[in-house]
Design an enzyme around this catalytic site. Structure first.
Site, mmCIF file in Angstrom:
data_model
loop_
_atom_site.group_PDB
_atom_site.id
_atom_site.type_symbol
_atom_site.label_atom_id
_atom_site.label_comp_id
_atom_site.label_asym_id
_atom_site.label_seq_id
_atom_site.Cartn_x
_atom_site.Cartn_y
_atom_site.Cartn_z
ATOM 1 N N TYR A 150 -1.330 -7.675 17.098
ATOM 2 C CA TYR A 150 -1.541 -6.817 15.918
ATOM 3 C C TYR A 150 -2.800 -5.973 16.130
ATOM 4 O O TYR A 150 -2.792 -4.764 15.884
ATOM 5 C CB TYR A 150 -1.685 -7.691 14.666
ATOM 6 C CG TYR A 150 -1.945 -6.902 13.397
ATOM 7 C CD1 TYR A 150 -0.947 -6.113 12.823
ATOM 8 C CD2 TYR A 150 -3.189 -6.956 12.754
ATOM 9 C CE1 TYR A 150 -1.187 -5.392 11.655
ATOM 10 C CE2 TYR A 150 -3.430 -6.247 11.585
ATOM 11 C CZ TYR A 150 -2.424 -5.472 11.040
ATOM 12 O OH TYR A 150 -2.667 -4.754 9.885
ATOM 13 N N SER A 162 -6.239 -0.338 11.060
ATOM 14 C CA SER A 162 -6.874 -1.535 10.502
ATOM 15 C C SER A 162 -8.172 -1.842 11.226
ATOM 16 O O SER A 162 -8.346 -1.527 12.406
ATOM 17 C CB SER A 162 -5.943 -2.743 10.658
ATOM 18 O OG SER A 162 -6.611 -3.930 10.273
ATOM 19 N N ILE A 221 0.838 -1.205 0.000
ATOM 20 C CA ILE A 221 0.000 0.000 0.000
ATOM 21 C C ILE A 221 0.874 1.258 0.000
ATOM 22 O O ILE A 221 0.577 2.246 -0.683
ATOM 23 C CB ILE A 221 -0.915 -0.025 1.251
ATOM 24 C CG1 ILE A 221 -1.883 -1.209 1.160
ATOM 25 C CG2 ILE A 221 -1.675 1.286 1.403
ATOM 26 C CD1 ILE A 221 -2.561 -1.560 2.484
HETATM 27 N N1 NAP Z 1 -2.769 -5.647 3.682
HETATM 28 C C1 NAP Z 1 -3.874 -5.576 4.430
HETATM 29 O O1 NAP Z 1 -4.843 -6.308 4.211
HETATM 30 C C2 NAP Z 1 -3.979 -4.568 5.531
HETATM 31 C C3 NAP Z 1 -5.179 -4.491 6.256
HETATM 32 C C4 NAP Z 1 -5.291 -3.555 7.271
HETATM 33 C C5 NAP Z 1 -4.224 -2.731 7.544
HETATM 34 N N2 NAP Z 1 -3.066 -2.831 6.833
HETATM 35 C C6 NAP Z 1 -1.955 -1.938 7.167
HETATM 36 O O2 NAP Z 1 -1.489 -1.311 5.990
HETATM 37 C C7 NAP Z 1 -0.134 -0.893 6.201
HETATM 38 C C8 NAP Z 1 0.698 -1.273 4.991
HETATM 39 O O3 NAP Z 1 0.781 -2.680 4.934
HETATM 40 P P1 NAP Z 1 0.808 -3.505 3.577
HETATM 41 O O4 NAP Z 1 -0.416 -4.324 3.557
HETATM 42 O O5 NAP Z 1 1.137 -2.656 2.420
HETATM 43 O O6 NAP Z 1 1.990 -4.532 3.924
HETATM 44 P P2 NAP Z 1 3.434 -4.790 3.307
HETATM 45 O O7 NAP Z 1 3.351 -4.968 1.846
HETATM 46 O O8 NAP Z 1 3.998 -5.906 4.121
HETATM 47 O O9 NAP Z 1 4.214 -3.461 3.642
HETATM 48 C C9 NAP Z 1 4.570 -3.173 4.958
HETATM 49 C C10 NAP Z 1 5.696 -2.183 4.950
HETATM 50 O O10 NAP Z 1 6.076 -1.940 6.322
HETATM 51 C C11 NAP Z 1 7.486 -2.087 6.406
HETATM 52 N N3 NAP Z 1 7.947 -2.490 7.721
HETATM 53 C C12 NAP Z 1 7.619 -3.585 8.430
HETATM 54 N N4 NAP Z 1 8.324 -3.633 9.555
HETATM 55 C C13 NAP Z 1 9.130 -2.545 9.561
HETATM 56 C C14 NAP Z 1 10.108 -2.039 10.450
HETATM 57 N N5 NAP Z 1 10.444 -2.694 11.572
HETATM 58 N N6 NAP Z 1 10.730 -0.877 10.147
HETATM 59 C C15 NAP Z 1 10.427 -0.220 9.014
HETATM 60 N N7 NAP Z 1 9.520 -0.649 8.116
HETATM 61 C C16 NAP Z 1 8.884 -1.802 8.402
HETATM 62 C C17 NAP Z 1 7.819 -3.149 5.374
HETATM 63 O O11 NAP Z 1 9.205 -3.126 5.098
HETATM 64 P P3 NAP Z 1 9.965 -4.439 4.558
HETATM 65 O O12 NAP Z 1 9.574 -4.601 3.137
HETATM 66 O O13 NAP Z 1 11.406 -4.111 4.767
HETATM 67 O O14 NAP Z 1 9.512 -5.586 5.418
HETATM 68 C C18 NAP Z 1 6.952 -2.702 4.222
HETATM 69 O O15 NAP Z 1 7.567 -1.646 3.539
HETATM 70 C C19 NAP Z 1 0.317 -1.553 7.504
HETATM 71 O O16 NAP Z 1 0.269 -0.609 8.544
HETATM 72 C C20 NAP Z 1 -0.728 -2.622 7.739
HETATM 73 O O17 NAP Z 1 -0.902 -2.924 9.116
HETATM 74 C C21 NAP Z 1 -2.916 -3.727 5.837
#
Ligand code: NAP
Length: 288
Positions: A175, A147, A23
């Site tokens: 989480y 979330s 995202i």
């Molecule tokens: N996907 C869903 O269905 C969903 C639903 C509700 C909420 N969300 C929220 O949406 C947001 C984006 O998530 P996404 O779905 O796009 O997931 P994603 O593709 O896994 O991206 C997560 C990002 O966070 C980074 N990250 C994780 N741990 C970190 C750390 N210790 N320090 C710095 N960066 C870190 C990751 O870096 P790396 O690549 O280095 O790991 C990646 O760039 C999150 O806050 C998630 O909780 C997602």
């Protein structure tokens, strides 16, 4: 790696955490296409460079996107990241607290429960360190990606568990608590920022097909797919809405599908939000 400063004439500046993938990547690319200079803060220079190259190819520029090292599980790294950005002496119009993990277990460098430390406390400190810059750049916004999973934290926050290793088997309970913290933080931030021209929004992006589920056990994944996963492009829409379109007077509210949504009862608890704010301040101060 692009390291030089963007041109002084750049009109709008955004900082997005976790923008190398998912995202956050779509959010950064779209903002850059709209003319923002974007700072992509994350833990892999190499993987972020792919997105920076994509942005420069799409915008036919070479100075629209920049990398900032950031490890949210280390408060020292958060301070260094903010310091690097502030050293550029640029304005900041948009801070997007997007990075997050689900299902990772353990403790951060300073001993906080992993999901709480990364998803909430790291972003809390980053925002604190950039608040004066945001105020000086007003109108500005802070967007925190929370979330629907906050609904799992019906009992609120277990204060005794937040500075200990993850207890649950899947990390999903923690989480949920971290995402409750995101909503409480964003709501209280809006109060702190009242009258400054800086507004604060939190949101649920939908259930999105991204890497966030990499630590979720295999047996749980079919359940996610049954719910109909969105693409990252679809998943970035509510972040972009909050960043660009949500009315400033809606500051402090929670969004889903680009609309205001009422979060859980506990997520609306103003006393709990204040308690979290004060406790988070104490925690980040303790690790200066
Ligand atoms: N996907 C869903 O269905 C969903 C639903 C509700 C909420 N969300 C929220 O949406 C947001 C984006 O998530 P996404 O779905 O796009 O997931 P994603 O593709 O896994 O991206 C997560 C990002 O966070 C980074 N990250 C994780 N741990 C970190 C750390 N210790 N320090 C710095 N960066 C870190 C990751 O870096 P790396 O690549 O280095 O790991 C990646 O760039 C999150 O806050 C998630 O909780 C997602």
């Amino acid at each position: 790696m692009t390291t030089e400063n963007p041109p002084a004439s750049s009109p709008r500046v955004a900082l997005i955490t976790g923008a190398n993938i998912g995202i956050g990547r779509v959010t950064a690319v779209r903002l850059a296409e709209l003319g923002f200079t974007v700072f992509l803060a994350g833990r892999s220079a190499k993987r972020t460079q792919v997105v920076i190259d994509e942005i420069h190819a799409l915008t036919q520029t070479s100075d629209r996107a920049f990398y900032l090292p950031l490890e949210l599980d280390d408060l020292n790294s958060v301070r260094a990241c903010a310091g690097l950005f502030l050293a550029r002496e640029l304005p900041l119009h948009l801070l997007i607290n997007n990075a997050g993990l689900a299902g990772d277990k353990g403790q951060t460098k300073q001993g906080f429960e992993m999901a709480f430390g990364v998803n909430h406390l790291g972003h809390f400190l980053l925002t604190q360190l950039l608040l004066d810059k945001l105020k000086a750049s007003a109108p500005a916004r802070v967007v925190t990606v929370a979330s629907r999973a906050h609904l799992m934290a019906v009992q609120g926050l277990d204060w005794n568990a937040l500075d200990k290793p993850t207890r649950s088997l899947t990390g999903t309970r923690e989480y949920g608590a971290s995402k409750l913290a995101n909503i409480l933080f964003s709501a209280h931030l809006a109060k702190v920022l009242a009258g400054t021209g800086v507004s604060s929004y939190s949101l649920h992006p939908g259930v999105v097909d991204t890497e966030v589920w990499r630590e979720v056990p295999n047996w749980l994944r079919p359940l996610l797919r049954l719910r109909g996963l969105l693409t990252p492009e679809q998943g970035a829409q509510t972040s972009l809405y909050c960043a660009l379109q949500a009315p400033a007077q809606e500051s402090g509210l929670y969004y889903d599908k680009c609309r205001i949504k009422t979060p859980s009862r506990v997520a609306q608890d103003e006393q709990l939000a204040l308690q979290l704010w004060n406790q988070s301040l104490q925690w980040v101060e303790a690790y200066r």
